[in-house]
Motif scaffolding. Structure first.
Motif, short mmCIF file in Angstrom:
data_model
loop_
_atom_site.label_atom_id
_atom_site.label_comp_id
_atom_site.label_asym_id
_atom_site.label_seq_id
_atom_site.Cartn_x
_atom_site.Cartn_y
_atom_site.Cartn_z
N GLY A 145 0.81 -1.21 0.00
CA GLY A 145 0.00 0.00 0.00
C GLY A 145 0.84 1.27 0.00
O GLY A 145 0.55 2.23 -0.72
N LEU A 146 1.91 1.27 0.79
CA LEU A 146 2.81 2.43 0.85
C LEU A 146 3.50 2.67 -0.49
O LEU A 146 3.66 3.82 -0.93
CB LEU A 146 3.85 2.22 1.94
CG LEU A 146 3.35 2.28 3.39
CD1 LEU A 146 4.43 1.80 4.36
CD2 LEU A 146 2.89 3.69 3.76
N LYS A 147 3.91 1.57 -1.16
CA LYS A 147 4.56 1.72 -2.46
C LYS A 147 3.58 2.16 -3.54
O LYS A 147 3.88 3.02 -4.37
CB LYS A 147 5.23 0.40 -2.87
CG LYS A 147 6.47 0.06 -2.07
CD LYS A 147 7.32 -1.00 -2.76
CE LYS A 147 6.60 -2.33 -2.88
NZ LYS A 147 7.45 -3.38 -3.50
N MET A 148 2.38 1.54 -3.54
CA MET A 148 1.36 1.90 -4.53
C MET A 148 1.02 3.38 -4.48
O MET A 148 0.83 4.03 -5.50
CB MET A 148 0.07 1.08 -4.28
CG MET A 148 0.12 -0.36 -4.72
SD MET A 148 -1.33 -1.28 -4.10
CE MET A 148 -2.69 -0.31 -4.74
N SER A 149 0.94 3.91 -3.26
CA SER A 149 0.51 5.29 -3.07
C SER A 149 1.62 6.30 -3.30
O SER A 149 1.36 7.50 -3.44
CB SER A 149 -0.02 5.46 -1.64
OG SER A 149 1.00 5.18 -0.70
N GLY A 150 2.86 5.83 -3.30
CA GLY A 150 3.99 6.75 -3.44
C GLY A 150 4.41 7.37 -2.12
O GLY A 150 5.24 8.27 -2.09
N SER A 337 -6.34 1.71 -12.06
CA SER A 337 -5.28 2.65 -12.45
C SER A 337 -5.04 3.73 -11.41
O SER A 337 -4.10 4.51 -11.53
CB SER A 337 -5.63 3.30 -13.80
OG SER A 337 -6.77 4.14 -13.67
N LEU A 338 -5.91 3.82 -10.38
CA LEU A 338 -5.74 4.84 -9.34
C LEU A 338 -5.45 4.17 -8.00
O LEU A 338 -6.37 3.79 -7.26
CB LEU A 338 -6.99 5.72 -9.23
CG LEU A 338 -6.91 6.88 -8.22
CD1 LEU A 338 -5.73 7.81 -8.55
CD2 LEU A 338 -8.21 7.67 -8.20
N PRO A 339 -4.17 4.00 -7.66
CA PRO A 339 -3.78 3.29 -6.42
C PRO A 339 -4.32 3.94 -5.15
O PRO A 339 -4.48 3.27 -4.14
CB PRO A 339 -2.25 3.35 -6.44
CG PRO A 339 -1.88 3.68 -7.85
CD PRO A 339 -3.00 4.47 -8.41
N ALA A 340 -4.61 5.24 -5.20
CA ALA A 340 -5.07 5.95 -4.00
C ALA A 340 -6.37 5.39 -3.45
O ALA A 340 -6.68 5.58 -2.28
CB ALA A 340 -5.24 7.45 -4.32
N ILE A 341 -7.15 4.68 -4.28
CA ILE A 341 -8.43 4.13 -3.82
C ILE A 341 -8.20 2.94 -2.89
O ILE A 341 -8.87 2.80 -1.86
CB ILE A 341 -9.32 3.72 -5.02
CG1 ILE A 341 -9.71 4.96 -5.83
CG2 ILE A 341 -10.56 2.97 -4.54
CD1 ILE A 341 -10.50 4.65 -7.08
N THR A 342 -7.25 2.07 -3.25
CA THR A 342 -7.07 0.83 -2.48
C THR A 342 -5.88 0.86 -1.53
O THR A 342 -5.85 0.12 -0.55
CB THR A 342 -6.90 -0.37 -3.44
OG1 THR A 342 -5.85 -0.08 -4.37
CG2 THR A 342 -8.19 -0.62 -4.21
N ALA A 343 -4.88 1.70 -1.79
CA ALA A 343 -3.67 1.72 -0.96
C ALA A 343 -3.96 1.99 0.52
O ALA A 343 -3.40 1.30 1.39
CB ALA A 343 -2.66 2.73 -1.51
N PRO A 344 -4.82 2.97 0.87
CA PRO A 344 -5.09 3.21 2.29
C PRO A 344 -5.66 1.98 3.01
O PRO A 344 -5.31 1.72 4.17
CB PRO A 344 -6.11 4.35 2.27
CG PRO A 344 -5.86 5.06 0.99
CD PRO A 344 -5.49 3.97 0.02
N VAL A 345 -6.52 1.23 2.32
CA VAL A 345 -7.11 0.02 2.92
C VAL A 345 -6.02 -1.00 3.23
O VAL A 345 -6.00 -1.61 4.31
CB VAL A 345 -8.17 -0.59 1.99
CG1 VAL A 345 -8.68 -1.91 2.56
CG2 VAL A 345 -9.32 0.38 1.78
N LEU A 346 -5.08 -1.19 2.31
CA LEU A 346 -4.01 -2.17 2.51
C LEU A 346 -3.14 -1.77 3.70
O LEU A 346 -2.73 -2.63 4.49
CB LEU A 346 -3.16 -2.29 1.24
CG LEU A 346 -3.90 -2.79 -0.01
CD1 LEU A 346 -2.92 -2.90 -1.18
CD2 LEU A 346 -4.56 -4.14 0.23
#
Length: 429
Positions: A145-150, A337-346
């Motif tokens: 999640g941290l990597k996906m979100s940047g 295509s938008l990691p911000a949707i799922t990254a916080p959940v992870l």
């Protein structure tokens, strides 16, 4: 529905299971875009893999939900698809031959799942390793999640470092993270799901979420595009072994981790283990005939568990959503295509999975270190299977030199040796 899934017994409701299913689906739906992207680099047609990914996910997840009755989703595993592509590249063989290795591994997988070997293995794994596996998966999920979100980015000197807070996706991810944390702190039902929806809406209004249409007809599936005879002519026996070994332990570890998180383990035992373990075996075998790499239980299932999912109804909802995804690929592609949707959940789910750390006997070093080794290596190697291998090697070794060798189940010694051989001669990652 109540009678079939025993919802009241598990303290859940159809609404909770439905929301949990949506939550799990949204956190793992990226696979139907990412898996075709990876396998198409090995020459497999994108549309073929798109349909194969969905078909294998539906078969495995439905079987899991209806027969094993666990809130665990099955789909082609990340890591295994990259290994598939690397085999095609390094061995210079047609992708049909590598699908042949996946098929043979799947058949062996089914045979093993019909026996009690995997059940015996689950019972033989000591609690310290089980808690270590759960916590290691939690850190792994959070790191993804941290990597996906940047929020964290690669750094040649320190491996990773803090990201750039001027990036729109990173800002939106942090917004989604703090919003969801507030909802959880306020004990709002469906907090994870609500957080994802609001984050997606904000992303849309800030031009970060783009939809190229809504509905599209699914591609025609391709069946049995594989070459089993080629496996023997090219001598790819080690590839079959690698697929089999990594998938077995990746899935077993994930199932234990998610079941432990959901409170479904009974005195260290995994009820209905054969049905649960058969789900990914069938998905792998069938998936290979349509054109995808081995399937595995998904660590993202823990997001659904965190949202309250406790029964197979959660998995059934996930399977239904995968079927619908065939017709809504433009929307699925946009969400993925938008990691911000799922990254916080992870990231948040990673925290939930740390609970088992308190149950590890940290004062008993030969129990503590193998668990620590698992927790450390899973996120750093980006491999659940590697973390499990390290644990299986160090635990019997530590017990043996501590004079407690008889406390270790004989099967752990066997797999400890197998893992040493596998890591030296047949590394799969």
């Amino acid at each position: 529905m109540e009678k079939f899934f025993n919802l009241k017994e598990h303290g859940t409701t159809p609404r909770t299971e439905f929301i949990a299913g949506i939550t799990t689906f949204l956190t793992m739906v990226y696979i139907i875009i990412v898996n075709p992207a990876i396998l198409s680099s090995a020459g497999v047609p994108f549309e073929q893999v798109f349909m194969a990914t969905i078909i294998s996910a539906v078969i495995g997840t439905l079987y899991m939900g209806l027969f094993a009755k666990y809130p665990i989703a099955i789909a082609p595993g990340m890591g295994m698809n990259a290994y598939f592509a690397s085999v095609v590249a390094t061995h210079g063989v047609p992708y049909q031959v590598v699908f042949g290795t996946v098929f043979l591994a799947g058949v062996l997988f089914v045979i093993l799942s019909l026996t009690s070997i995997r059940e015996v293995l689950i019972k033989a794994i000591p609690n310290s390793l089980k808690y270590g596996i759960t916590s290691g998966i939690g850190l792994f999920i959070a790191f993804i999640g941290l990597k996906m979100s940047g929020i964290v980015v690669p750094n040649p000197d320190t491996m990773v470092t803090f990201g750039d807070l001027h990036q729109p996706v990173t800002i939106l991810s942090l917004f989604g993270l703090f919003l969801t944390l507030i909802l959880l702190a306020r004990k709002i039902n469906g907090a994870l799901f609500i957080g994802m929806i609001i984050t997606g809406v904000v992303g849309y209004f800030f031009n970060l979420l783009h939809f190229d249409g809504v509905v599209s007809m699914p591609p025609t599936p391709v069946f049995f595009d594989l070459d089993i005879a080629g496996v023997f002519s090219y001598g790819l026996y080690t590839v079959v072994f690698a697929f089999l070994l990594v998938t077995i332990f990746d899935t077993t570890g994930t199932m234990i981790g998610v079941a432990e998180q959901a409170g479904l383990m009974k005195e260290g035992k995994f009820p209905r283990a054969k049905n649960a373990l058969m789900a990914d075996a069938l998905a792998t075998t069938v998936g290979s005939t349509f054109g995808t790499s081995p399937s595995s239980a998904y660590i993202e299932s823990s997001a659904g568990v965190a949202a309250g999912g406790r029964t197979g109804l959660t998995a059934v909802v996930v399977a239904i959503l995968f079927i619908l995804a065939m017709f809504f690929s433009p929307i699925i592609a946009a969400i993925s295509s938008l990691p911000a949707i799922t990254a916080p959940v992870l990231i948040i789910v990673g925290c939930f999975m740390m609970e088992g750390l308190s149950r590890i006997d940290w004062k008993t070093f030969d129990d503590a270190f193998p668990a620590f080794a698992i927790i450390l290596t899973m996120p750093l190697t980006s491999s659940i299977a590697t973390g499990i291998a390290i644990g299986f090697i160090t635990y019997p070794l530590m017990k043996l030199v501590s004079g407690k060798g008889k406390e270790v189940h004989p099967i752990l010694y066997v797999f400890g040796v197998i893992f040493i051989i596998q890591m030296i001669f047949f590394p799969a990652h």
